[in-house]
Design a protein around this motif. Structure first.
Motif, PDB file in Angstrom:
ATOM      1  N   ASP A  62     -10.578  72.447 -43.444  1.00 20.69           N
ATOM      2  CA  ASP A  62      -9.343  72.936 -43.208  1.00 20.69           C
ATOM      3  C   ASP A  62      -8.315  72.741 -42.429  1.00 20.69           C
ATOM      4  N   VAL A  63      -9.077  72.578 -41.034  1.00 21.24           N
ATOM      5  CA  VAL A  63      -8.071  71.925 -39.884  1.00 21.24           C
ATOM      6  C   VAL A  63      -7.196  70.564 -40.237  1.00 21.24           C
ATOM      7  N   ASP A  64      -8.078  70.017 -40.839  1.00 22.77           N
ATOM      8  CA  ASP A  64      -6.620  68.438 -41.287  1.00 22.77           C
ATOM      9  C   ASP A  64      -5.535  68.887 -42.109  1.00 22.77           C
ATOM     10  N   GLU A  65      -5.594  69.877 -43.288  1.00 20.45           N
ATOM     11  CA  GLU A  65      -4.794  70.626 -43.972  1.00 20.45           C
ATOM     12  C   GLU A  65      -4.616  71.361 -43.261  1.00 20.45           C
ATOM     13  N   ILE A  66      -4.306  72.117 -42.069  1.00 25.07           N
ATOM     14  CA  ILE A  66      -3.703  72.942 -41.286  1.00 25.07           C
ATOM     15  C   ILE A  66      -3.042  71.855 -41.238  1.00 25.07           C
ATOM     16  N   VAL A  67      -3.102  71.385 -40.206  1.00 22.48           N
ATOM     17  CA  VAL A  67      -2.375  70.610 -39.107  1.00 22.48           C
ATOM     18  C   VAL A  67      -1.007  69.097 -39.550  1.00 22.48           C
ATOM     19  N   SER A  68      -1.905  69.128 -40.998  1.00 26.28           N
ATOM     20  CA  SER A  68      -0.821  67.305 -41.953  1.00 26.28           C
ATOM     21  C   SER A  68       0.416  68.718 -42.266  1.00 26.28           C
ATOM     22  N   THR A  69       0.016  70.336 -42.870  1.00 24.02           N
ATOM     23  CA  THR A  69       0.973  70.717 -43.173  1.00 24.02           C
ATOM     24  C   THR A  69       2.137  71.212 -42.121  1.00 24.02           C
ATOM     25  N   LEU A  70       1.584  71.391 -40.993  1.00 25.64           N
ATOM     26  CA  LEU A  70       2.112  72.082 -39.771  1.00 25.64           C
ATOM     27  C   LEU A  70       3.797  70.393 -39.576  1.00 25.64           C
ATOM     28  N   GLN A  71       2.358  69.594 -39.653  1.00 27.87           N
ATOM     29  CA  GLN A  71       3.616  68.760 -39.425  1.00 27.87           C
ATOM     30  C   GLN A  71       4.502  68.294 -40.446  1.00 27.87           C
ATOM     31  N   ALA A  72       4.074  68.579 -41.308  1.00 24.26           N
ATOM     32  CA  ALA A  72       4.927  68.332 -42.432  1.00 24.26           C
ATOM     33  C   ALA A  72       6.509  69.406 -42.449  1.00 24.26           C
ATOM     34  N   ALA A  73       6.543  70.282 -41.926  1.00 20.07           N
ATOM     35  CA  ALA A  73       7.266  71.774 -41.710  1.00 20.07           C
ATOM     36  C   ALA A  73       7.839  70.967 -40.610  1.00 20.07           C
ATOM     37  N   VAL A  74       7.035  70.945 -39.389  1.00 14.79           N
ATOM     38  CA  VAL A  74       8.131  70.486 -38.302  1.00 14.79           C
ATOM     39  C   VAL A  74       8.629  69.248 -38.349  1.00 14.79           C
ATOM     40  N   ALA A  75       8.829  67.785 -39.122  1.00 13.49           N
ATOM     41  CA  ALA A  75       8.813  67.191 -40.055  1.00 13.49           C
ATOM     42  C   ALA A  75      10.099  67.413 -40.599  1.00 13.49           C
ATOM     43  N   GLN A  76      10.222  68.684 -41.694  1.00 11.59           N
ATOM     44  CA  GLN A  76      11.545  69.476 -41.948  1.00 11.59           C
ATOM     45  C   GLN A  76      12.571  69.493 -41.106  1.00 11.59           C
ATOM     46  N   GLU A  77      12.701  70.309 -40.467  1.00 13.65           N
ATOM     47  CA  GLU A  77      12.440  70.918 -39.302  1.00 13.65           C
ATOM     48  C   GLU A  77      13.896  70.064 -38.016  1.00 13.65           C
ATOM     49  N   SER A  78      13.074  68.486 -38.242  1.00 11.07           N
ATOM     50  CA  SER A  78      13.629  67.968 -36.923  1.00 11.07           C
ATOM     51  C   SER A  78      13.966  66.810 -38.280  1.00 11.07           C
ATOM     52  N   SER A  79      14.482  66.702 -39.495  1.00 12.92           N
ATOM     53  CA  SER A  79      15.575  66.244 -40.164  1.00 12.92           C
ATOM     54  C   SER A  79      17.013  66.500 -40.078  1.00 12.92           C
ATOM     55  N   PRO A  80      17.638  65.062 -40.274  1.00 14.37           N
ATOM     56  CA  PRO A  80      18.770  65.826 -40.116  1.00 14.37           C
ATOM     57  C   PRO A  80      19.676  66.390 -41.435  1.00 14.37           C
TER      58      PRO A  80
END
Length: 446
Positions: A428-446
């Motif tokens: 579950d932690v792996d899924e949580i972290v990968s989902t949050l990573q994707a969210a942060v990447a979306q916010e950080s992308s131009p």
């Protein structure tokens, strides 16, 4: 829910129709806390849950990354709670606790808590409320009565820490020291703010205000809503010493941190100090029914019991104190936490969560730090050139990106917070972290 036509089972009403009906009722009649009322925001109709996930009426399933509001420790859909509550309601749903009336669930729960709380605290007696706010109100009242009975009625002030959250009722909200809670009303002047972790400021505040005016100091062992901020090493040992020196009662608000959230039954297990008064709620029933608790240590209890004149009762009480059905839910909840080793799981899986978050976000240009203990963690954002409102909007966008990816998190401005249920696994932690990573990447992308 929308009513089915005559002869049609309610379950046959199409899900989208039911969802639309509830959304309309909500818009017309419900007020939501911590919502911008002018906005016609999306309504997410929750229809069920299982384990660490909730189900929405539109068919989506989301990881509950904040355990509801820090409180769904055992996860969703546990029938053991339902069965315990049903059995209690069939025998005695409720009777008041005034004038010596008692009941098995409340008495047994009080003994259960007395056995779980560290023996060094001396806390052996409990009064049950309906939530954390009213439990804190009760503890403030007890602290003031303690001093008044001893002949010091001017000791009325309550000290609390910046970024601490202690509730939303009048005195509890005054002790809450998060700016947004006081945009439109001011804290009661009897409540005084001290720095989050600066011991010199605490001592200076006591000197400035005068110890003879101070009843108690209330603190979360780990600041939760204010940003998941663990204590500095040695902080609470010094706090305990200062309180003892000035006869200031120490209140631990363990509404969030108790029952395994930090990897121990209570955070006082490892912060190096024990309180005179204890505030509990949230995880005591895992949110299945409302319940709070006041734990009273020997110093205040001796004064309340033995120093008042004969015939004078303990003047504090609410209609639903020691509510039998809510106490039955708590007992079943504690059974689950114990039998399934969820405190130990919180400690082990929480360490893995912190490790994975640090691996994922260490070195990220927008992230200052990752902090936490047990199954509560905060990803701290750099302010840079952003205003407070811009930072708030940024982290709120990250929360929305995470939601779209199937994960519920909470942002408070400079911190994105996680506190999944104690039954969370490493997978579950792996899924949580990968989902949050994707969210942060979306916010950080131009």
């Amino acid at each position: 829910m929308a009513h089915a036509q005559a002869g049609t089972p309610a379950a046959a009403v199409p899900r989208d129709t039911a969802s639309a009906s509830v959304a309309n009722l909500d818009r017309d009649h419900l007020v939501h806390p911590l919502s911008e009322l002018r906005r016609d925001q999306d309504r997410h109709l929750v229809v069920g849950g299982e384990g660490i996930r909730i189900h929405l009426a539109d068919g989506r399933t989301l990881i509950d990354g904040l355990s509801g509001l820090w409180n769904m420790l055992i996860g969703h859909g546990r029938r053991e709670i339902t069965e315990a509550v049903t059995a209690q309601m069939r025998s005695l749903p409720y009777y008041p606790a005034f004038w010596g009336y008692t009941s098995e669930p409340a008495a047994v729960l009080a003994k259960r808590l007395a056995d779980l709380v560290p023996a060094e605290s001396g806390i052996r007696r409990f009064l049950f409320t309906l939530g954390g706010s009213d439990a804190n109100e009760m503890n403030f009242r007890i602290a003031r009565q303690y001093h008044a009975i001893k002949g010091n009625p001017d000791r009325q002030k309550i000290l609390s820490r910046r970024l601490g959250y202690h509730g939303i009722t009048r005195a509890a909200a005054s002790a809450t020291r998060i700016d947004m809670y006081h945009w439109f009303d001011r804290p009661d002047p009897l409540h005084v703010e001290v720095d989050t972790h600066d011991l010199d400021d605490l001592e200076a505040t006591i000197d400035r205000e005068g110890a003879a005016t101070i009843a108690a100091f209330v603190a979360e062992p780990v600041i939760a809503t204010g940003g998941v901020i663990p204590p500095r090493a040695g902080y609470f040992e010094r706090v305990r010493d200062l309180c003892d020196r000035h006869d200031i009662l120490l209140i631990f608000d363990e509404v969030v941190t108790a029952f395994g959230r930090t990897g121990s039954w209570f955070a006082m297990d490892w912060v190096g100090a024990h309180p005179d008064l204890l505030t509990l709620s949230k995880g005591i029933t895992s949110g299945y029914l409302p319940l709070g608790a006041v734990g009273v240590g020997p110093k205040p209890y001796d004064v309340l019991r033995n120093k008042v004149p004969e015939g004078v009762p303990f003047m504090a009480g609410q209609t639903l104190n020691n509510h039998q059905t809510c106490c039955a839910a708590a007992l079943a909840n504690i059974d689950i936490i114990e039998s399934e080793g969820l405190v130990e799981n919180s400690r082990a899986v929480g360490a893995y969560l912190l490790e994975r978050l640090r691996d994922a976000f260490g070195g990220h240009p927008d992230i200052a730090d990752v902090r936490g203990v047990g199954l509560m963690a905060g990803v701290g954002w750099r302010r840079g050139d952003l205003s407070t409102m811009q930072l708030y909007e940024k982290t709120e966008r990250v929360s929305r990106w995470a939601f779209d990816g199937g994960l519920i998190v909470r942002s408070n401005g400079d911190t994105t917070m996680l506190a999944p249920p104690l039954c969370t696994t490493r997978a579950d932690v792996d899924e949580i972290v990968s989902t949050l990573q994707a969210a942060v990447a979306q916010e950080s992308s131009p």
